[in-house]
Scaffold this motif. Sequence first.
Motif, PDB file in Angstrom:
ATOM      1  N   GLU A 138       1.680  17.647 -24.982  1.00  0.00           N
ATOM      2  CA  GLU A 138       1.227  18.774 -25.791  1.00  0.00           C
ATOM      3  C   GLU A 138       1.924  20.058 -25.365  1.00  0.00           C
ATOM      4  O   GLU A 138       1.974  20.387 -24.177  1.00  0.00           O
ATOM      5  N   GLY A 161       0.416  23.433 -29.294  1.00  0.00           N
ATOM      6  CA  GLY A 161      -0.521  22.345 -29.539  1.00  0.00           C
ATOM      7  C   GLY A 161       0.110  21.106 -30.138  1.00  0.00           C
ATOM      8  O   GLY A 161      -0.542  20.069 -30.248  1.00  0.00           O
ATOM      9  N   GLN A 162       1.392  21.199 -30.499  1.00  0.00           N
ATOM     10  CA  GLN A 162       2.088  20.050 -31.079  1.00  0.00           C
ATOM     11  C   GLN A 162       2.514  19.088 -29.963  1.00  0.00           C
ATOM     12  O   GLN A 162       2.923  19.505 -28.887  1.00  0.00           O
ATOM     13  N   MET A 163       2.420  17.766 -30.248  1.00  0.00           N
ATOM     14  CA  MET A 163       2.870  16.760 -29.294  1.00  0.00           C
ATOM     15  C   MET A 163       4.398  16.690 -29.360  1.00  0.00           C
ATOM     16  O   MET A 163       4.988  16.485 -30.424  1.00  0.00           O
TER      17      MET A 163
END
Length: 351
Positions: free
Chosen positions: A264, A216-218
């Motif tokens: 993402e 979920g991290q960019m």
Amino acid sequence: MLLGKAMLRSTTTTKTILNRLVMAQSKQAVQVNYKFKSTTTTSSFIFRRTAQPSNKAKAALNTVRDKARDKLTETRCLSLPPWLTQAGRPIEFSISELCGHASFLLVAASYAVDDFLMLRIIAVAGSTSMLVFTYFHPHGRALWLPFKWNVLFILINSYRIGRVLFERYEVRNMTPAEMKLHHDHFQVMDLVDFNKLLKIGKMESFGGGDVLVHQGQMNSTIRLVLSGNLDVERDGMYTYSLEEGNFISESGLHIGLKLTGAVESSGTVVARGRCQTISWERDELWNLLDQEKDLKRSFLSALSWDIIGKLKSQRLYLMRKDVKNSDLWTEKRNSQSDSRYAVSKKIDFKC
């Protein structure tokens, strides 16, 4: 009587004074004129002495040019057997005309060469021959229009030749580790293109348990595993492994999607032990691929082989029955795939 004598003496004295004044003025004028002439003579002598070498150099250059023109435009004869020529007459030609014919032959030969560097070298040789023909034209007058255009062509091709030679020189200075990386994972890529890829890359090292990317991290970085092993997890569940030669966070690139900026992450990537990677910023990498079409094709080919390798490793993982809950594992894998390609709906597709 006395008055007359006094007036006579006064007149004589006045004339004497006037004569002396006139003589003094004339002497001063002569001195001034002498100084002026002397100065003029000296300056002109200096001018002649300084201008003399320039005139000699120009004259020498003109002499060399005229001699070269006489030699290059001199009519020469080549005697051939009568059955080869009309009425047995000799063939007349000049060196300048031969340069003109050689120019067109070299240009024609360059079209039949596959090697980029050799093509440029032959083109420079052809343009140089045309320079000789246009400057020492047989009609006695230089053709400046084609002369200037051929000078421009020579400069352009010389720049490209220098650039290719410099890039090949850089390839010869690659380290053994870089050559091994090319041999093991980028054989489809030319060494010059591979060196360009390395230039914008950054080497990274991680220890066991280090998290490279969180789910979920960019993330704007694309990585290639050089050594070590990593695990990929979805919602805390193991889905597959990464090993030497595998890409990380390559979402969309393997099918030509222009995903710029941060993307993402579809899973969490954790180092299992000591590992080393090379990373590229997505925007910088895509700009390079846009500029270098050959590099883009070979890089996308390497990405495709990477996808095939990952699918094979997942099949082996299932065949070995290492999965405790295959239904849950399949659900997480599908969820990971859906997350990976969901962003593709927001961008234009570019191959």
